[in-house]
Design a protein around this motif. Structure first.
Motif, PDB file in Angstrom:
ATOM      1  N   GLN A   1       0.831  -1.200   0.000  1.00 53.59           N
ATOM      2  CA  GLN A   1       0.000   0.000   0.000  1.00 53.59           C
ATOM      3  C   GLN A   1       0.868   1.252   0.000  1.00 53.59           C
ATOM      4  O   GLN A   1       0.567   2.235  -0.676  1.00 53.59           O
ATOM      5  CB  GLN A   1      -0.919   0.023   1.219  1.00 53.59           C
ATOM      6  CG  GLN A   1      -1.805   1.273   1.260  1.00 53.59           C
ATOM      7  CD  GLN A   1      -2.708   1.302   2.470  1.00 53.59           C
ATOM      8  OE1 GLN A   1      -2.771   0.352   3.246  1.00 53.59           O
ATOM      9  NE2 GLN A   1      -3.422   2.408   2.649  1.00 53.59           N
ATOM     10  N   PHE A   2       1.987   1.201   0.771  1.00 52.63           N
ATOM     11  CA  PHE A   2       2.843   2.369   0.913  1.00 52.63           C
ATOM     12  C   PHE A   2       4.234   2.115   0.346  1.00 52.63           C
ATOM     13  O   PHE A   2       4.733   0.978   0.344  1.00 52.63           O
ATOM     14  CB  PHE A   2       2.979   2.749   2.394  1.00 52.63           C
ATOM     15  CG  PHE A   2       1.714   3.262   3.013  1.00 52.63           C
ATOM     16  CD1 PHE A   2       1.323   4.581   2.841  1.00 52.63           C
ATOM     17  CD2 PHE A   2       0.907   2.415   3.761  1.00 52.63           C
ATOM     18  CE1 PHE A   2       0.159   5.055   3.413  1.00 52.63           C
ATOM     19  CE2 PHE A   2      -0.261   2.880   4.347  1.00 52.63           C
ATOM     20  CZ  PHE A   2      -0.639   4.205   4.162  1.00 52.63           C
ATOM     21  N   LEU A   3       4.854   3.186  -0.107  1.00 48.63           N
ATOM     22  CA  LEU A   3       6.254   3.209  -0.503  1.00 48.63           C
ATOM     23  C   LEU A   3       6.864   4.413   0.195  1.00 48.63           C
ATOM     24  O   LEU A   3       6.319   5.523   0.117  1.00 48.63           O
ATOM     25  CB  LEU A   3       6.384   3.343  -2.017  1.00 48.63           C
ATOM     26  CG  LEU A   3       7.781   3.210  -2.636  1.00 48.63           C
ATOM     27  CD1 LEU A   3       8.273   1.774  -2.535  1.00 48.63           C
ATOM     28  CD2 LEU A   3       7.739   3.655  -4.101  1.00 48.63           C
ATOM     29  N   VAL A   4       7.971   4.226   0.898  1.00 47.87           N
ATOM     30  CA  VAL A   4       8.593   5.292   1.680  1.00 47.87           C
ATOM     31  C   VAL A   4       9.923   5.647   1.037  1.00 47.87           C
ATOM     32  O   VAL A   4      10.857   4.848   1.042  1.00 47.87           O
ATOM     33  CB  VAL A   4       8.790   4.862   3.146  1.00 47.87           C
ATOM     34  CG1 VAL A   4       9.519   5.960   3.922  1.00 47.87           C
ATOM     35  CG2 VAL A   4       7.445   4.542   3.786  1.00 47.87           C
TER      36      VAL A   4
ATOM     37  N   VAL B   1      12.883   3.275   0.344  1.00 50.28           N
ATOM     38  CA  VAL B   1      13.723   3.544  -0.820  1.00 50.28           C
ATOM     39  C   VAL B   1      14.611   4.762  -0.548  1.00 50.28           C
ATOM     40  O   VAL B   1      14.141   5.901  -0.602  1.00 50.28           O
ATOM     41  CB  VAL B   1      12.864   3.818  -2.075  1.00 50.28           C
ATOM     42  CG1 VAL B   1      13.755   3.950  -3.308  1.00 50.28           C
ATOM     43  CG2 VAL B   1      11.822   2.730  -2.269  1.00 50.28           C
ATOM     44  N   PRO B   2      15.897   4.570  -0.233  1.00 51.14           N
ATOM     45  CA  PRO B   2      16.802   5.712  -0.154  1.00 51.14           C
ATOM     46  C   PRO B   2      16.989   6.302  -1.553  1.00 51.14           C
ATOM     47  O   PRO B   2      17.203   5.567  -2.521  1.00 51.14           O
ATOM     48  CB  PRO B   2      18.113   5.099   0.356  1.00 51.14           C
ATOM     49  CG  PRO B   2      17.742   3.737   0.877  1.00 51.14           C
ATOM     50  CD  PRO B   2      16.561   3.301   0.087  1.00 51.14           C
TER      51      PRO B   2
ATOM     52  N   ALA C   1       9.261   7.404  -9.876  1.00 52.51           N
ATOM     53  CA  ALA C   1       8.141   6.952 -10.705  1.00 52.51           C
ATOM     54  C   ALA C   1       8.361   5.524 -11.188  1.00 52.51           C
ATOM     55  O   ALA C   1       7.413   4.715 -11.243  1.00 52.51           O
ATOM     56  CB  ALA C   1       7.964   7.893 -11.891  1.00 52.51           C
ATOM     57  N   GLU C   2       9.604   5.194 -11.529  1.00 46.66           N
ATOM     58  CA  GLU C   2       9.904   3.829 -11.969  1.00 46.66           C
ATOM     59  C   GLU C   2       9.739   2.832 -10.827  1.00 46.66           C
ATOM     60  O   GLU C   2       9.183   1.742 -11.011  1.00 46.66           O
ATOM     61  CB  GLU C   2      11.328   3.774 -12.515  1.00 46.66           C
ATOM     62  CG  GLU C   2      11.802   2.397 -12.940  1.00 46.66           C
ATOM     63  CD  GLU C   2      11.048   1.833 -14.137  1.00 46.66           C
ATOM     64  OE1 GLU C   2      11.220   0.633 -14.432  1.00 46.66           O
ATOM     65  OE2 GLU C   2      10.277   2.592 -14.780  1.00 46.66           O
ATOM     66  N   VAL C   3      10.208   3.204  -9.634  1.00 46.60           N
ATOM     67  CA  VAL C   3      10.050   2.305  -8.480  1.00 46.60           C
ATOM     68  C   VAL C   3       8.578   2.132  -8.145  1.00 46.60           C
ATOM     69  O   VAL C   3       8.115   1.022  -7.851  1.00 46.60           O
ATOM     70  CB  VAL C   3      10.827   2.849  -7.264  1.00 46.60           C
ATOM     71  CG1 VAL C   3      10.530   2.012  -6.021  1.00 46.60           C
ATOM     72  CG2 VAL C   3      12.327   2.859  -7.541  1.00 46.60           C
TER      73      VAL C   3
END
Length: 272
Positions: free
Chosen positions: A3-6, A65-66, A201-203
């Protein structure tokens, strides 16, 4: 699908050098620090122990994601805490979007895509390097560095920069598909197709995440924050100095290493 991407910038957002800690409390009240970067036997970057615990909890619930302007080699000196001792981020972005690491390994498809975009949309790196060599006076330029054969930056004596020099460089670069930013003592010249937001955007496409949370402090992070659904910037850095904000972006008052802890605390409220 998560659900989330940080997604977060590293330096002066999640991790802090000794000079950037900004510990404005008595020594006996200073937070305990965890070294997250060691180079040549010296600890270079830190988080508070509380921030490390918060990051580990977030990483147990959502992909972290750093996203950094550091070169790949500089990024690989960073060892972020996670839910397990051997945790590494599932995705990481280096060189301002020039490298996408998947489980710690460079993604060749992304590198080919980036090379195509650079060839089609921006002047060659060598042209910009040559222009800087001719126009950046050694009297106020300490270093000129090329990062991963992708972009170039100068370390300058900021107070001695000639009036209008940055504006002239910005205009010259814009005509050639490059962007310029002055951040602290560094002047960055970066191809316009090379951006943290494009890599994010790609990730997001690959992960299928519904909601993206992001954080950053510098001018090179502005597009990253705009690309997120919710974002935070600390009370220090170029974005704070210029008063930059946007819908969905929370401008924190905390500065220094305490701001990194607060960013993670607020992110955890959402992914939790």
């Amino acid at each position: 699908m998560p659900q989330f991407l940080v997604a977060s910038d590293l330096d002066r957002t999640l991790v802090y050098s000794n000079r950037a800690l900004a510990l404005d409390v008595p020594d006996r009240l200073a937070p305990r620090l965890l070294a997250v970067e060691v180079h040549d036997g010296r600890a270079l970057s830190f988080m508070t122990e509380q921030a490390a615990a918060l990051l580990a909890e977030i990483a147990d619930r959502a992909p972290v994601v750093p996203i950094t302007t550091r070169t790949r080699a500089q990024y690989e000196r960073i060892h972020l805490p996670g839910p397990t001792a051997d945790w590494i981020p599932p995705y990481a972005v280096c060189a301002n979007g020039g490298h996408l690491l998947v489980d710690g390994r460079p993604d060749q498809d992304w590198q080919r895509e980036i090379r195509t975009r650079l060839d089609e949309r921006s002047a060659p790196l060598a042209q910009v390097v040559e222009h800087l060599a001719l126009t950046a006076d050694p009297e106020w330029t300490h270093k000129r560095r090329v990062a991963d054969d992708l972009f170039v930056y100068l370390v300058v004596e900021r107070a001695e920069l000639p009036p209008g020099w940055v504006a002239e460089l910005t205009a010259w670069c814009a005509e050639r598909g490059w962007t310029v930013s002055l951040q602290g003592r560094k002047v960055y010249a970066v191809p316009a197709p090379l951006s943290k937001s494009a890599a994010l955007a790609e990730v997001r496409r690959r992960s299928g995440a519904e909601t993206v949370l992001a954080a950053g402090d510098s001018l090179l992070d502005a597009e990253l924050l705009l690309a997120a659904d919710l974002a935070w910037r600390p009370g220090h850095g170029e974005l704070a100095e210029t008063g930059w904000t946007a819908p969905g972006v929370t401008a924190l008052t905390e500065t220094g290493v305490g701001a990194g802890e607060e960013i993670l605390r607020q992110m955890l409220k959402h992914v939790g």
